[in-house]
Design a protein around this motif. Structure first.
Motif, PDB file in Angstrom:
ATOM      1  N   THR A 168      -7.656  -2.912  28.266  1.00 45.31           N
ATOM      2  CA  THR A 168      -8.343  -2.183  29.347  1.00 45.31           C
ATOM      3  C   THR A 168      -9.843  -2.066  29.105  1.00 45.31           C
ATOM      4  N   ARG A 169     -10.283  -2.152  27.850  1.00 45.79           N
ATOM      5  CA  ARG A 169     -11.686  -1.945  27.457  1.00 45.79           C
ATOM      6  C   ARG A 169     -12.206  -0.584  27.922  1.00 45.79           C
ATOM      7  N   ALA A 170     -11.317   0.364  28.095  1.00 43.52           N
ATOM      8  CA  ALA A 170     -11.723   1.685  28.620  1.00 43.52           C
ATOM      9  C   ALA A 170     -11.421   2.820  27.651  1.00 43.52           C
ATOM     10  N   THR A 171     -10.807   2.493  26.498  1.00 37.83           N
ATOM     11  CA  THR A 171     -10.344   3.566  25.590  1.00 37.83           C
ATOM     12  C   THR A 171     -10.769   3.302  24.149  1.00 37.83           C
ATOM     13  N   PRO A 172     -12.089   3.301  23.870  1.00 37.61           N
ATOM     14  CA  PRO A 172     -12.575   2.951  22.519  1.00 37.61           C
ATOM     15  C   PRO A 172     -12.284   4.006  21.457  1.00 37.61           C
ATOM     16  N   ALA A 173     -11.753   5.151  21.868  1.00 38.14           N
ATOM     17  CA  ALA A 173     -11.488   6.183  20.850  1.00 38.14           C
ATOM     18  C   ALA A 173     -10.133   6.844  21.114  1.00 38.14           C
ATOM     19  N   CYS A 174      -9.587   7.428  20.064  1.00 37.85           N
ATOM     20  CA  CYS A 174      -8.352   8.201  20.225  1.00 37.85           C
ATOM     21  C   CYS A 174      -8.615   9.624  19.757  1.00 37.85           C
ATOM     22  N   SER A 175      -7.766  10.528  20.209  1.00 39.30           N
ATOM     23  CA  SER A 175      -7.910  11.943  19.853  1.00 39.30           C
ATOM     24  C   SER A 175      -6.719  12.323  18.993  1.00 39.30           C
ATOM     25  N   PRO A 176      -6.937  12.575  17.690  1.00 39.71           N
ATOM     26  CA  PRO A 176      -5.812  12.862  16.797  1.00 39.71           C
ATOM     27  C   PRO A 176      -5.423  14.334  16.806  1.00 39.71           C
ATOM     28  N   HIS A 177      -4.217  14.589  16.320  1.00 36.61           N
ATOM     29  CA  HIS A 177      -3.664  15.952  16.324  1.00 36.61           C
ATOM     30  C   HIS A 177      -3.153  16.259  14.917  1.00 36.61           C
ATOM     31  N   PHE A 178      -3.529  17.401  14.384  1.00 34.08           N
ATOM     32  CA  PHE A 178      -3.113  17.736  13.011  1.00 34.08           C
ATOM     33  C   PHE A 178      -2.268  19.000  12.982  1.00 34.08           C
ATOM     34  N   PRO A 179      -1.212  19.001  12.211  1.00 33.20           N
ATOM     35  CA  PRO A 179      -0.873  18.045  11.134  1.00 33.20           C
ATOM     36  C   PRO A 179      -0.042  16.833  11.553  1.00 33.20           C
ATOM     37  N   TRP A 180       0.211  16.598  12.860  1.00 34.39           N
ATOM     38  CA  TRP A 180       1.035  15.444  13.246  1.00 34.39           C
ATOM     39  C   TRP A 180       0.474  14.139  12.663  1.00 34.39           C
ATOM     40  N   ASP A 181      -0.892  14.012  12.572  1.00 32.85           N
ATOM     41  CA  ASP A 181      -1.511  12.763  12.090  1.00 32.85           C
ATOM     42  C   ASP A 181      -2.039  12.888  10.665  1.00 32.85           C
ATOM     43  N   LYS A 182      -1.518  13.874   9.922  1.00 28.86           N
ATOM     44  CA  LYS A 182      -2.007  14.110   8.555  1.00 28.86           C
ATOM     45  C   LYS A 182      -1.704  12.916   7.644  1.00 28.86           C
ATOM     46  N   VAL A 183      -2.689  12.510   6.789  1.00 25.53           N
ATOM     47  CA  VAL A 183      -2.488  11.478   5.768  1.00 25.53           C
ATOM     48  C   VAL A 183      -3.158  11.955   4.483  1.00 25.53           C
ATOM     49  N   ASP A 184      -2.864  11.248   3.375  1.00 21.47           N
ATOM     50  CA  ASP A 184      -3.498  11.618   2.095  1.00 21.47           C
ATOM     51  C   ASP A 184      -4.930  11.101   2.023  1.00 21.47           C
ATOM     52  N   ASP A 185      -5.167   9.909   2.603  1.00 19.87           N
ATOM     53  CA  ASP A 185      -6.469   9.249   2.434  1.00 19.87           C
ATOM     54  C   ASP A 185      -7.140   8.995   3.783  1.00 19.87           C
ATOM     55  N   TYR A 186      -8.076   9.884   4.179  1.00 22.17           N
ATOM     56  CA  TYR A 186      -8.708   9.749   5.500  1.00 22.17           C
ATOM     57  C   TYR A 186      -9.733   8.622   5.530  1.00 22.17           C
ATOM     58  N   ARG A 187     -10.216   8.211   4.336  1.00 17.01           N
ATOM     59  CA  ARG A 187     -11.107   7.048   4.324  1.00 17.01           C
ATOM     60  C   ARG A 187     -10.312   5.818   4.738  1.00 17.01           C
ATOM     61  N   GLU A 188      -9.080   5.684   4.193  1.00 14.66           N
ATOM     62  CA  GLU A 188      -8.217   4.551   4.541  1.00 14.66           C
ATOM     63  C   GLU A 188      -7.935   4.560   6.047  1.00 14.66           C
ATOM     64  N   LEU A 189      -7.665   5.762   6.602  1.00 12.30           N
ATOM     65  CA  LEU A 189      -7.374   5.870   8.038  1.00 12.30           C
ATOM     66  C   LEU A 189      -8.599   5.470   8.857  1.00 12.30           C
ATOM     67  N   SER A 190      -9.755   5.961   8.419  1.00 13.28           N
ATOM     68  CA  SER A 190     -10.987   5.659   9.136  1.00 13.28           C
ATOM     69  C   SER A 190     -11.295   4.157   9.087  1.00 13.28           C
ATOM     70  N   GLU A 191     -11.081   3.553   7.922  1.00 12.44           N
ATOM     71  CA  GLU A 191     -11.340   2.107   7.782  1.00 12.44           C
ATOM     72  C   GLU A 191     -10.356   1.288   8.621  1.00 12.44           C
ATOM     73  N   ARG A 192      -9.088   1.730   8.661  1.00 12.48           N
ATOM     74  CA  ARG A 192      -8.091   1.008   9.460  1.00 12.48           C
ATOM     75  C   ARG A 192      -8.456   1.089  10.936  1.00 12.48           C
ATOM     76  N   ALA A 193      -8.878   2.278  11.371  1.00 16.51           N
ATOM     77  CA  ALA A 193      -9.277   2.446  12.772  1.00 16.51           C
ATOM     78  C   ALA A 193     -10.456   1.530  13.103  1.00 16.51           C
ATOM     79  N   ALA A 194     -11.431   1.501  12.212  1.00 19.75           N
ATOM     80  CA  ALA A 194     -12.603   0.651  12.446  1.00 19.75           C
ATOM     81  C   ALA A 194     -12.183  -0.821  12.528  1.00 19.75           C
ATOM     82  N   ALA A 195     -11.272  -1.224  11.649  1.00 21.89           N
ATOM     83  CA  ALA A 195     -10.800  -2.618  11.650  1.00 21.89           C
ATOM     84  C   ALA A 195     -10.081  -2.945  12.959  1.00 21.89           C
ATOM     85  N   LEU A 196      -9.466  -1.938  13.557  1.00 27.48           N
ATOM     86  CA  LEU A 196      -8.744  -2.129  14.831  1.00 27.48           C
ATOM     87  C   LEU A 196      -9.658  -1.948  16.033  1.00 27.48           C
TER      88      LEU A 196
END
Ligand code: LRH
Ligand code: MN
Length: 430
Positions: free
Chosen positions: A91-119
């Motif tokens: 769609t090229r209309a949704t460049p960002a997502c809105s996360p919810h915590f603790p539903w999206d909780k992880v141990d390593d937020y750098r890893e999550l941030s890097e994965r998001a950037a890669a995607l």
């Protein structure tokens, strides 16, 4: 390596539709041109429009009665990000997502941030959650959270919101959305004024933890899960709280959080005037907080909301900087298809509002030429702007027809193999 839709498939599908699309776009351009509207200006604005996807929306939603999980459900935030990226890829209309915590909780937020950037997706506002108890949580939110009668529970809720801000800072987010379920089911159960005092006391502590370039979005809701009183029940209470807290506090409008037949576009106009419109959780509803797909029940209401937004932007309203997000529950459709269509319906309402002849409308309003004023506004709504939306996608290397590409890609089938089903909740919204 998990499956991504090949760019080549998008190219093939676009090639199939291209000449018909070009014809439709040119015809619309001529028609708008006759009305003094430059289609290129509209297409450029639509191409720049962005609405965030709720991470909790890419899984199948449910109600208190049941949830019927679909195949290939994302099993965690990393797979949710993949699906958010697929929605944006087409769609090229949704460049960002809105996360919810603790539903999206992880141990390593750098890893999550890097994965998001890669995607190719970023993070919009983060959402806190003090409307459920987590395993091992010392104090229950059964009787409230930020507005609970006991300070210890309020402190626990404050700490959670502060933690969400810290997580958001690691992810590059710039806002915290606070919706609380706090309220009562019986007259007399709570003191209606003291609970707001408690809320403001708690939110003052949360507010103090915001960086200079951060905002906090207060989300009002008339009822549910509380069915007699809700602490932050309407825009008036939300605005009172935002003005009491400070300039970083703004009021978020979830379209499903109002009594039936409330004039939401007027609420939007008032919050814009106060310089406190945070933005939106777009969805649609027929009865209550149904969280149905945006534009699926009452697209005219959505158009009227965007009409206020375009009007505000046209007159450069002070402090006008709304954040756009979807907040829906997909109980019977493929969530990816619903979110793609919903993002496009938000774009549609925006494009329709952009082609309204605002000068002629203002003149007719000044002359109280009611019929002509209504007709000028309605002319925007009845225009088929689909070619503009498709052209914006095409120029962004997206799909002319996202649903067709998504289905041709067998994405869901492939994900069903990649993501063997895990035991999940049998009821509830997620
Ligand atoms: C409350 C709400 C809120 C979210 C939740 C998932 O009804 O709209 O925005 O936290 O849904
Ligand atoms: Mn919401």
């Amino acid at each position: 390596m998990s499956y991504r839709i090949p760019e080549a498939l998008i190219g093939e599908e676009n090639a199939r539709l291209d000449s018909a699309h070009a014809e439709d776009y040119a015809a619309l351009g001529r028609r708008l041109g006759r009305a003094g509207v430059d289609i290129e200006t509209i297409t450029a604005k639509v191409a720049a429009f962005a609405v965030a996807v709720p991470t909790w929306g890419v899984g199948t939603g449910g109600t208190r009665f049941a949830r019927f999980p679909g195949p290939g459900e994302p099993r965690g935030v990393f797979e949710k990000l993949e699906d958010c990226a697929t929605i944006h890829q087409l769609t090229r209309a949704t460049p960002a997502c809105s996360p919810h915590f603790p539903w999206d909780k992880v141990d390593d937020y750098r890893e999550l941030s890097e994965r998001a950037a890669a995607l190719g997706v970023g993070f919009d506002a983060v959402n806190s959650n003090t409307f459920q108890d987590q395993p091992g949580q010392p104090l229950s939110y059964k009787f409230g959270s930020l507005a609970h009668s006991q300070k210890a529970v309020r402190d626990q809720a404050v700490a959670h919101n502060v933690e969400c801000i810290e997580i958001g800072e690691k992810l590059g987010s710039k806002a915290l959305t606070v919706w609380i379920a706090d309220g009562s089911n019986f007259p007399g159960q709570s003191n209606l004024s003291r609970v707001l005092d408690f809320y403001l006391e708690s939110m003052t502590e949360v507010y103090a933890c915001l960086a200079d370039d951060w905002r906090v979005f207060l989300e009002h809701k008339l009822y549910e899960p509380a069915f007699y009183s809700t602490v932050i029940s309407d825009w008036g209470t939300s605005l009172m709280a935002a003005q009491a807290l400070g300039p970083k506090a703004h009021c978020l409008v979830d379209l499903g959080h109002h009594a039936a037949n409330v004039n939401i576009e007027q609420i939007v106009s008032r919050l814009i005037r106060a310089g406190r419109l945070a933005g939106f959780h777009f969805n649609d509803s027929k009865y209550g907080d149904d969280d149905l797909d945006t534009g699926s029940i009452d697209p005219f209401r959505l158009f009227l909301v965007f009409n206020e937004l375009v009007d505000a932007s046209a007159r450069d309203a002070p402090g006008f900087n709304p954040a756009y997000m979807l907040d829906q529950s997909h109980n019977v459709t493929d969530p990816i298809e619903s979110l793609m269509v919903s993002a496009m319906e938000a774009q549609r309402a925006y494009a329709q509002a952009l082609i309204v002849d605002r000068e002629a409308l203002a003149a007719a309003q000044a002359d109280n030429d009611v019929m002509i004023a209504h007709h000028i506004l309605k002319a925007g709504f009845v225009a088929d702007v689909s070619p503009i939306l498709a052209e914006a996608r095409l120029r962004g290397a997206g799909a002319i027809d996202p649903i067709a590409v998504y289905r041709a890609s067998n994405y869901r089938k492939v994900k069903t193999k990649e993501r063997p089903a895990v035991a999940s909740s049998s009821s509830g919204i997620v």
